[in-house]
Design a protein around this motif. Structure first.
Motif, short mmCIF file in Angstrom:
data_model
loop_
_atom_site.label_atom_id
_atom_site.label_comp_id
_atom_site.label_asym_id
_atom_site.label_seq_id
_atom_site.Cartn_x
_atom_site.Cartn_y
_atom_site.Cartn_z
N UNK A 1 0.83 -1.21 0.00
CA UNK A 1 0.00 0.00 0.00
C UNK A 1 0.86 1.26 0.00
N UNK A 2 1.94 1.23 0.76
CA UNK A 2 2.85 2.38 0.76
C UNK A 2 3.47 2.56 -0.62
N UNK A 3 3.88 1.44 -1.23
CA UNK A 3 4.49 1.51 -2.56
C UNK A 3 3.51 2.09 -3.58
N UNK A 4 2.26 1.61 -3.57
CA UNK A 4 1.27 2.10 -4.53
C UNK A 4 0.95 3.57 -4.30
N UNK A 5 1.01 4.00 -3.03
CA UNK A 5 0.64 5.38 -2.71
C UNK A 5 1.73 6.36 -3.12
N UNK A 6 2.99 5.98 -2.93
CA UNK A 6 4.08 6.93 -3.17
C UNK A 6 4.66 6.82 -4.58
N UNK A 7 4.34 5.74 -5.29
CA UNK A 7 4.95 5.54 -6.60
C UNK A 7 4.37 6.50 -7.63
N UNK A 8 5.23 6.97 -8.50
CA UNK A 8 4.81 7.87 -9.58
C UNK A 8 5.04 7.25 -10.95
N UNK A 9 5.47 5.99 -10.97
CA UNK A 9 5.73 5.32 -12.24
C UNK A 9 4.81 4.12 -12.37
N UNK B 1 5.81 0.85 -10.38
CA UNK B 1 5.56 0.87 -8.95
C UNK B 1 4.08 0.69 -8.63
N UNK B 2 3.22 1.34 -9.42
CA UNK B 2 1.78 1.22 -9.17
C UNK B 2 1.29 -0.21 -9.44
N UNK B 3 1.79 -0.82 -10.56
CA UNK B 3 1.37 -2.19 -10.87
C UNK B 3 1.85 -3.16 -9.80
N UNK C 1 8.19 -4.21 -17.16
CA UNK C 1 7.84 -5.49 -16.55
C UNK C 1 8.95 -5.96 -15.61
N UNK C 2 10.18 -5.70 -15.99
CA UNK C 2 11.29 -6.08 -15.11
C UNK C 2 11.24 -5.29 -13.81
N UNK C 3 10.89 -4.02 -13.91
CA UNK C 3 10.76 -3.22 -12.68
C UNK C 3 9.63 -3.75 -11.81
N UNK C 4 8.55 -4.18 -12.45
CA UNK C 4 7.42 -4.74 -11.70
C UNK C 4 7.87 -5.97 -10.91
N UNK C 5 8.57 -6.89 -11.60
CA UNK C 5 9.04 -8.11 -10.93
C UNK C 5 10.00 -7.76 -9.81
#
Length: 730
Positions: free
Chosen positions: A388-396, A399-401, A650-654
């Motif tokens: 939840x913290x990652x989804x809230x602060x991410x701007x890319x 990070x949101x995915x 996709x690599x960043x997501x993983x």
């Protein structure tokens, strides 16, 4: 249905899954067998110490011999290594015979273990060999040795010579009871120590290993759910689907277990080089019982079958339960309760330490186990918070995915890093406890080259000769590296502080690093080895006598100061042992606390083994989980690429999906580990947790770095599994 299940498991489409699951299970089973063999080896090794305790006559069993032998066990040292020495005096041809020897050596001869024989051949006689009078006549057999590196000597002397040695008794039987079951046996590992070692191994290694095997059997679970849901839609019954899933998982786990048994000899070979108890094992000691073999061979496939049935509960409820998946209920804050309960149990015993060793073992090990279970239970909730913290602060987008996917199923995200979390917890506890104990007892290291020989005149029977000033060899002062030879006299009036020794202030003035006399005093009361309280040079208590009257007092001890070199210490020790054969061998400061030092070394080695093994297990679990997760998400990632998402995203997501739970639970595991260590130290030893050494941070950095490298190593797989043909074929 069983035949169909075998075709699905062994068919072309199922071979990849079979190899992945089977390989992971094989590695887990091989490590599991190694841990079980190590537990058996500790017990088998401890039994080999039994005969060395034959001086504890109450523990001996069997009929007495016709010619009892005099028996005097002693502990000597060489370069910090312990040498077990048994002086024996044969009284007739029908005396007791220990294992590994055809008979006891006669006066003027001695037998030694193979490791000690090699040491005698490689060492100058004035440093070691001259301690054993006579000639070497034999080598102890393997049945008499706890391990291949054991240093043991059986020295033959006359009964009259042995009878005056400290601790000498007449032995009619050889003890054959393990020290863990013997009341009064002091050579080997006692029952509490053995239980502690086995308990640490069981809690710290078996628990992560079983989790690793469970993770391996769950690989490709999501893919199997989709395939079986499709079969339900075309008419398969829940029972048929459950049978197919059970067959497929059981086959993979059974083949993996068989491969694990094949890998076990390599693990066993490596275990022969690991000193779990301070001594390496003989290969024969690393054995498995038929019960253990059967339990692993049957239990792993059976556990896989149960896991497969539980994993298909949504398919049994409805064939659309997979294709129309909804977000499961998120983990709740109650998952922190078991963790808090384990820490509360450890905190409860601060100031309330159980009286018995078994009570302490139960209190602390159960608390540590509850904390480990609490970390596993709390992990998904912490992963959810991190997501939840990652989804809230991410701007890319990545990070949101990643944040949304983790929040959708935090249990799966945590499962991949659960092994590393437990490894870091074990590492933190072991480092905190052992590091604090080493630091607390580090003062003795400052004077490692000081040898002390004590006679305790009040314990001598009439006619016995203890240590006398006139008998001190003049050759001691001429040994290269010996800087001072000091006689400490016996103090019958020990004063307010109970100090047993006396030294003239003139002599003490030449030894400023060992303290000073009060102004105007001629004689001071000191400890027998001149050690100052807490390692700080003391202002010693004055004794009401003159320096001239000191020479008439009995001698308590002899302190020899060296430059700390091994050659100087061992030459001086050999001279002192030859001059005073009836006294126990002289010891350095570290060796004076030999029991604690040996226990500390064992714990340190055990902690190192647990830390390294835990990290290896965690790395294997992470690699298996990440690879399996990528394989299960081929279709979603392929569809994302078709919609225009770049491969780099996709690599960043993983990376984020793995790194966020990894860092979140790692921080919690280290904090819980150090808090558990602090509570244990406060309760058991009244010590405060010391700051971890730099090696701990290096180990954690290596562990986390290796985990991130494992995650990065899976990135090339993304290109192969996310092509258009994957989305079309799926």
């Amino acid at each position: 249905m069983i035949r169909l299940g075998l075709r699905m498991a062994l068919g072309r489409d199922g071979l990849g899954r079979l190899a992945l699951i089977g390989g992971a299970v094989a590695l887990g089973v091989a490590l599991l067998l190694g841990v079980l063999a190590g537990v058996n080896a500790v017990q088998a090794q401890n039994l080999r110490y039994a005969w060395l305790n034959s001086a504890v006559t109450a523990a001996a069993t069997g009929p007495p011999v016709a010619d009892p032998a005099w028996w005097a066990p002693r502990q000597d040292y060489f370069h910090g290594r312990s040498i077990i020495r048994i002086d024996v005096g044969v009284t007739g041809p029908s005396g007791p015979v220990p294992p590994g020897l055809p008979e006891l050596p006669a006066a003027g001869s001695f037998s030694v273990s193979p490791a000690l024989a090699r040491l005698l051949d490689a060492t100058p006689a004035d440093q070691l060999g001259d301690r054993f009078p006579g000639r070497r006549v034999g080598v102890l057999g393997a049945s008499a040795l706890p391990g291949p590196d054991a240093l043991i000597a059986v020295v033959g002397r006359t009964p009259a010579e042995v009878s005056v040695l400290d601790g000498a008794v007449r032995v009619e039987r050889i003890v054959s009871v393990s020290p863990s079951e013997c009341d009064g046996c002091y050579i080997g590992i006692g029952g509490d120590g053995l239980t502690l070692i086995l308990g640490v191994v069981g809690v710290a290694l078996l628990f992560p290993l079983l989790m690793f095997v469970g993770t391996a059997t769950r690989l490709a679970a999501a893919r199997r759910e989709q395939r079986f849901a499709a079969m339900r839609l075309i008419g398969a019954t829940p029972r048929q689907v459950a049978t197919l899933a059970t067959v497929e998982s059981t086959v993979a786990a059974a083949l993996g277990a068989a491969a694990g048994f094949a890998l076990y000899p390599l693990v066993r070979l490596g275990l022969t080089r690991i000193p779990f108890t301070g001594e390496r094992f003989f290969p024969a000691q690393l054995s498995l019982s038929w019960v253990q073999i059967a339990a692993v061979a049957v239990g792993v496939p059976l556990g896989a079958a149960v896991a497969a049935r539980l994993a298909l509960r949504r398919v049994r409820i409805s064939p659309l339960g997979v294709t129309r998946r909804v977000t499961p209920r998120p983990p709740r804050a109650w998952r922190l309760v078991p963790l808090a309960a384990g820490l509360a149990e450890l905190a409860w015993f601060v100031g309330r330490r159980p009286e018995t060793s078994n009570g302490q073992l139960l209190a602390y090990l159960s608390g540590i186990l509850i904390v480990m279970v609490g970390l596993v239970v709390a992990g998904p909730y912490l992963t959810l918070l991190g997501a939840r913290v990652l989804a809230r602060v991410s701007r890319r987008p990545a990070g949101m995915i990643a944040g949304r996917r983790l929040a959708d199923d935090p249990r799966a995200g945590f499962r991949a890093v659960s092994g590393l979390m437990l490894a870091l917890f074990v590492t933190s506890v072991a480092t905190g406890v052992i590091g604090t104990m080493v630091k607390d007892h580090g003062a003795a290291d400052a004077q490692a080259g000081k040898l002390g020989l004590t006679s305790f005149p009040e314990d001598l029977a009439p006619g016995e000769r203890g240590l006398t000033a006139a008998a001190v060899p003049a050759s001691l002062s001429s040994v290269p590296g010996v800087s001072h030879v000091q006689v400490i006299h016996y103090n019958a009036d020990r004063g307010q502080q109970g100090l047993p020794g006396l030294i003239s202030c003139a002599d003490l003035a030449a030894l400023r690093e060992f303290g000073s006399c009060p102004p105007g005093a001629e004689v001071a009361r000191v400890f027998s080895d001149l050690s100052a309280p807490d390692g700080v040079p003391a202002h010693w208590e004055a004794a009401p006598m003159s320096a001239a009257s000191l020479a008439s007092r009995p001698v308590l001890s002899l302190v020899v100061l060296t430059d700390g070199s091994d050659a100087a210490v061992e030459r001086a020790r050999t001279i002192m042992e030859a001059a005073f054969p009836t006294l126990r061998p002289p010891l350095t400061d570290q060796e004076w606390n030999s029991d604690f030092a040996r226990t500390l070394v064992q714990f340190q080695r055990l902690a190192d083994i647990v830390v390294v093994a835990s990290l290896v297990i965690a790395g294997c679990a992470l690699a298996v989980a990440v690879t399996g997760g990528l394989n299960e998400r081929k279709r979603p990632f392929s569809l994302l690429r078709l919609t225009g998402v770049r491969l780099a995203e996709l690599r960043r997501v993983v990376a984020l999906e793995s790194a966020v739970p990894l860092l979140a639970v790692s921080a919690l595991a280290m904090a819980a580990g150090f808090l558990s260590a602090h509570l244990f130290l406060r309760s058991q030893l009244q010590l405060d947790l010391a700051a971890p050494p730099a090696s701990y941070y290096a180990l954690v950095a290596v562990g986390l770095g290796a985990s991130l490298a494992l995650i990065a190593s899976t990135m090339p797989l993304l290109r192969r599994i996310t092509g258009p043909e994957i989305a079309r074929n799926e």
